[in-house]
Design a protein around this motif. Sequence first.
Motif, PDB file in Angstrom:
ATOM      1  N   VAL A  18       0.824  -1.049  -0.035  1.00 45.11           N
ATOM      2  CA  VAL A  18       0.035  -0.168   0.024  1.00 45.11           C
ATOM      3  C   VAL A  18       0.839   1.296   0.033  1.00 45.11           C
ATOM      4  N   VAL A  19       0.880   1.959  -1.021  1.00 42.64           N
ATOM      5  CA  VAL A  19       1.439   3.386  -1.196  1.00 42.64           C
ATOM      6  C   VAL A  19       0.702   4.348  -0.257  1.00 42.64           C
ATOM      7  N   GLY A  20       1.463   4.895   0.829  1.00 42.57           N
ATOM      8  CA  GLY A  20       0.880   6.194   1.557  1.00 42.57           C
ATOM      9  C   GLY A  20       0.025   5.794   2.714  1.00 42.57           C
ATOM     10  N   ALA A  21       0.474   6.530   3.656  1.00 45.18           N
ATOM     11  CA  ALA A  21      -0.284   6.042   5.138  1.00 45.18           C
ATOM     12  C   ALA A  21      -1.379   7.486   5.346  1.00 45.18           C
ATOM     13  N   GLY A  22      -2.030   7.916   4.425  1.00 41.84           N
ATOM     14  CA  GLY A  22      -3.180   8.744   4.814  1.00 41.84           C
ATOM     15  C   GLY A  22      -4.247   7.945   5.152  1.00 41.84           C
ATOM     16  N   HIS A  23      -5.334   8.867   5.341  1.00 38.86           N
ATOM     17  CA  HIS A  23      -6.685   7.809   5.846  1.00 38.86           C
ATOM     18  C   HIS A  23      -6.709   6.736   4.858  1.00 38.86           C
ATOM     19  N   SER A  24      -6.732   6.779   3.505  1.00 34.88           N
ATOM     20  CA  SER A  24      -7.069   5.795   2.615  1.00 34.88           C
ATOM     21  C   SER A  24      -6.352   4.415   2.674  1.00 34.88           C
ATOM     22  N   GLY A  25      -4.772   4.648   2.760  1.00 37.74           N
ATOM     23  CA  GLY A  25      -4.062   3.548   2.736  1.00 37.74           C
ATOM     24  C   GLY A  25      -4.361   2.887   4.027  1.00 37.74           C
ATOM     25  N   LEU A  26      -4.325   3.607   5.241  1.00 37.36           N
ATOM     26  CA  LEU A  26      -4.744   3.058   6.458  1.00 37.36           C
ATOM     27  C   LEU A  26      -6.137   2.233   6.550  1.00 37.36           C
ATOM     28  N   VAL A  41       2.427  -0.985   4.603  1.00 39.26           N
ATOM     29  CA  VAL A  41       2.104   0.212   4.006  1.00 39.26           C
ATOM     30  C   VAL A  41       3.485   1.291   3.960  1.00 39.26           C
ATOM     31  N   LEU A  42       3.727   1.561   2.887  1.00 39.66           N
ATOM     32  CA  LEU A  42       4.983   2.495   2.742  1.00 39.66           C
ATOM     33  C   LEU A  42       4.692   3.875   2.533  1.00 39.66           C
ATOM     34  N   GLU A  43       5.287   4.797   3.621  1.00 37.96           N
ATOM     35  CA  GLU A  43       4.713   6.099   3.583  1.00 37.96           C
ATOM     36  C   GLU A  43       6.118   6.913   3.539  1.00 37.96           C
ATOM     37  N   GLY A  45       6.767  10.038   4.247  1.00 39.80           N
ATOM     38  CA  GLY A  45       6.874  10.818   5.537  1.00 39.80           C
ATOM     39  C   GLY A  45       6.425  10.217   6.625  1.00 39.80           C
ATOM     40  N   GLU A  46       5.372  10.886   7.309  1.00 41.78           N
ATOM     41  CA  GLU A  46       4.895  10.414   8.619  1.00 41.78           C
ATOM     42  C   GLU A  46       3.522   9.947   8.451  1.00 41.78           C
ATOM     43  N   ILE A  47       2.729   9.248   9.359  1.00 47.21           N
ATOM     44  CA  ILE A  47       1.530   8.992   9.011  1.00 47.21           C
ATOM     45  C   ILE A  47       0.532  10.424   9.043  1.00 47.21           C
ATOM     46  N   ALA A  48      -0.430  10.305   8.172  1.00 46.91           N
ATOM     47  CA  ALA A  48      -1.008  11.597   7.773  1.00 46.91           C
ATOM     48  C   ALA A  48      -0.233  12.766   7.319  1.00 46.91           C
ATOM     49  N   ASN A  49       0.875  12.333   6.519  1.00 50.06           N
ATOM     50  CA  ASN A  49       1.852  13.560   6.199  1.00 50.06           C
ATOM     51  C   ASN A  49       1.342  14.633   5.573  1.00 50.06           C
ATOM     52  N   SER A  50       0.191  14.442   4.565  1.00 53.52           N
ATOM     53  CA  SER A  50      -0.135  15.791   3.984  1.00 53.52           C
ATOM     54  C   SER A  50      -1.083  16.730   4.885  1.00 53.52           C
ATOM     55  N   LEU A  61     -11.497  21.491   8.131  1.00 54.29           N
ATOM     56  CA  LEU A  61     -12.228  20.491   7.291  1.00 54.29           C
ATOM     57  C   LEU A  61     -13.625  21.391   6.907  1.00 54.29           C
ATOM     58  N   LEU A  62     -14.153  21.140   5.630  1.00 51.56           N
ATOM     59  CA  LEU A  62     -15.230  21.576   5.132  1.00 51.56           C
ATOM     60  C   LEU A  62     -16.407  20.615   5.723  1.00 51.56           C
ATOM     61  N   THR A  63     -15.939  19.625   6.036  1.00 55.32           N
ATOM     62  CA  THR A  63     -16.967  18.817   6.404  1.00 55.32           C
ATOM     63  C   THR A  63     -16.942  18.643   8.087  1.00 55.32           C
ATOM     64  N   MET A 136      -2.739   2.183  -4.769  1.00 50.21           N
ATOM     65  CA  MET A 136      -2.045   3.266  -4.717  1.00 50.21           C
ATOM     66  C   MET A 136      -2.856   4.374  -3.976  1.00 50.21           C
ATOM     67  N   ALA A 137      -2.481   4.624  -2.667  1.00 50.12           N
ATOM     68  CA  ALA A 137      -3.454   5.534  -1.852  1.00 50.12           C
ATOM     69  C   ALA A 137      -2.404   6.744  -1.498  1.00 50.12           C
ATOM     70  N   ASN A 138      -1.794   7.273  -2.439  1.00 45.73           N
ATOM     71  CA  ASN A 138      -0.687   8.287  -2.516  1.00 45.73           C
ATOM     72  C   ASN A 138      -1.325   9.889  -2.411  1.00 45.73           C
ATOM     73  N   ALA A 183     -13.319  26.555  -2.828  1.00 41.67           N
ATOM     74  CA  ALA A 183     -13.116  26.527  -1.428  1.00 41.67           C
ATOM     75  C   ALA A 183     -11.628  27.076  -0.809  1.00 41.67           C
ATOM     76  N   THR A 184     -10.624  26.676  -1.901  1.00 41.65           N
ATOM     77  CA  THR A 184      -9.293  27.116  -1.400  1.00 41.65           C
ATOM     78  C   THR A 184      -9.216  28.467  -1.562  1.00 41.65           C
ATOM     79  N   GLY A 185      -9.637  29.040  -2.986  1.00 40.68           N
ATOM     80  CA  GLY A 185      -9.288  30.415  -3.434  1.00 40.68           C
ATOM     81  C   GLY A 185     -10.149  31.398  -2.408  1.00 40.68           C
ATOM     82  N   SER A 394     -13.299  11.188  -2.508  1.00 40.21           N
ATOM     83  CA  SER A 394     -11.764  11.935  -2.041  1.00 40.21           C
ATOM     84  C   SER A 394     -12.062  12.464  -0.335  1.00 40.21           C
ATOM     85  N   PHE A 395     -13.285  12.347  -0.032  1.00 37.30           N
ATOM     86  CA  PHE A 395     -13.368  12.565   1.595  1.00 37.30           C
ATOM     87  C   PHE A 395     -13.224  11.544   2.423  1.00 37.30           C
ATOM     88  N   ILE A 396     -12.909  12.078   3.534  1.00 41.33           N
ATOM     89  CA  ILE A 396     -12.424  11.078   4.679  1.00 41.33           C
ATOM     90  C   ILE A 396     -13.542  10.066   4.835  1.00 41.33           C
TER      91      ILE A 396
END
Length: 432
Positions: A18-26, A41-43, A45-50, A61-63, A136-138, A183-185, A394-396
């Motif tokens: 599993v590539v990435g330890a965000g919520h999806s990869g976990l 799981v290969l990450e 950076g750190e868990i929840a890196n982004s 969060l917007l949610t 690919m959960a990157n 939302a960002t802008g 793409s939401f948690i």
Amino acid sequence: MSRNGTGRPGTGTTDVVVVGAGHSGLAMSAWLSAHSVEHVVLERGEIANSWRHERWDSLRLLTPNWQTRLPDYRYEGDDPDGFMGSADVAQFISRYAGFIGATVRTGTAVRSVSRHGDAFHVGTEQRGWRCRAVVMANGAHGIAQVPALAVKLPAAVCSMSAKDYRNPGRLDDAGVLIVGASATGLQLADEIAASGREVTLAVGEHIRMPRSYRGRDIQWWLTAAGILDQRFDQVDDLVRARRVPSPQLVGAPRSLDLNSLTMRGVRTVGRLVGLEGNIAQFSGALRSECAMADLKLARMLESFDALAVSNSFELAGTPERFAATRVDDTPQLTVDLAKQRIGTVIWATGFRPDYSWLQERVFDQKGRLRHHGGFVAPGLYALGLNFMRRRKSSFIHGAEDDVRDLGSHLVGWLKESPAARAAARMEMRAGI
Ligand SMILES: Cc1cc2nc3c(=O)[nH]c(=O)nc-3n(C[C@H](O)[C@H](O)[C@H](O)COP(=O)(O)OP(=O)(O)OC[C@H]3O[C@@H](n4cnc5c(N)ncnc54)[C@H](O)[C@@H]3O)c2cc1C
């Protein structure tokens, strides 16, 4: 097969990487563990890196908290209607990693993934991995999408993407042009204008949305109307649906729209279409873009009112329509960056995933990953992409259903005989 058994020196062997330890990869890791599938799981950076390193300081969060959940795990604090900041999200995801007992190899960036016969080889700087499947959960936001014309900005103007922005204190005191009004802008325009800087906001297609309607949060309505559960194979134009901009929302109990920004002194102009020397050129379609967003908002509220009647919802408020977006009769078509003292341009123009390490022919002519609801190729899966299987993908809280779908397929795939897997690969190559 031992958990991290080695095939040849420097190469580990496992069933799934599993590539990435965000919520999806976990969440996928939890599924695989529950089905006794050996994986790592290969990450990088750190868990929840982004959430730790790639968000601006004030982001929330917007949610709402009540919506923030992962398989068998949910927010249990005393503020269900509140909105987590990035640090809270990182903590939420890290606690989930502990809850599921995930084994994550942090500081391990995947540099290559390629297929060799019945297996994949996953290259990292530390060691390689041989495995039968890759998830690919990157993340969907690896690369900030900056328009090509950004290279034409005068050298005196600082150019940064929303990924690089942290807070107004890091900007110089000059004016700021923000390109993109999703939302960002909008959130950046709001924050930077509040810091006393002059802000110009370039507005293209956008989705106007109130924070709440008739006493309920807008996410409650989107859920009740089944919009977030809408499936990828139920929409007429999936390519377009995947490109719909994020709604103009902020993670706070208030609405944020172009009217509230212009009242603050933010100047709105049309979509940025050209840059010549110091002159930035904007589309003349600002009025029609705003009129379209107002119309779509009114239609959405009409559908919510109808839903309330048919379901006899008990609501605090009565039907309401919002004031039309106010736009100058003749919006400015050009801005002289030097004369207007614009010192920074921030590109809030979206993101795309980074698959630069994937050495498989799975991209379309525009370089986008080809996939069918997250199935990329036999043994190769994606997670967390925009409208990947459902509008909420793409939401948690979207991970739960997607991981169940893809995880069951993956477990079945691993159980198939090598001959059946080879046939599936042949079919895929032949485009069947
Ligand atoms: C500005 C912004 C606001 C958002 N607001 C909300 C919101 O309000 N509510 C909501 O539910 N969602 C929100 N999201 C969306 C969502 O939660 C993200 O899409 C989420 O971060 C995706 O989760 P993920 O696990 O798929 O990817 P990520 O969280 O991005 O995790 C991917 C992980 O993979 C790692 N990685 C990447 N490349 C490699 C590699 N080559 N090798 C090893 N590891 C790698 C990264 O370091 C990262 O840890 C927002 C996203 C953004 C960008």
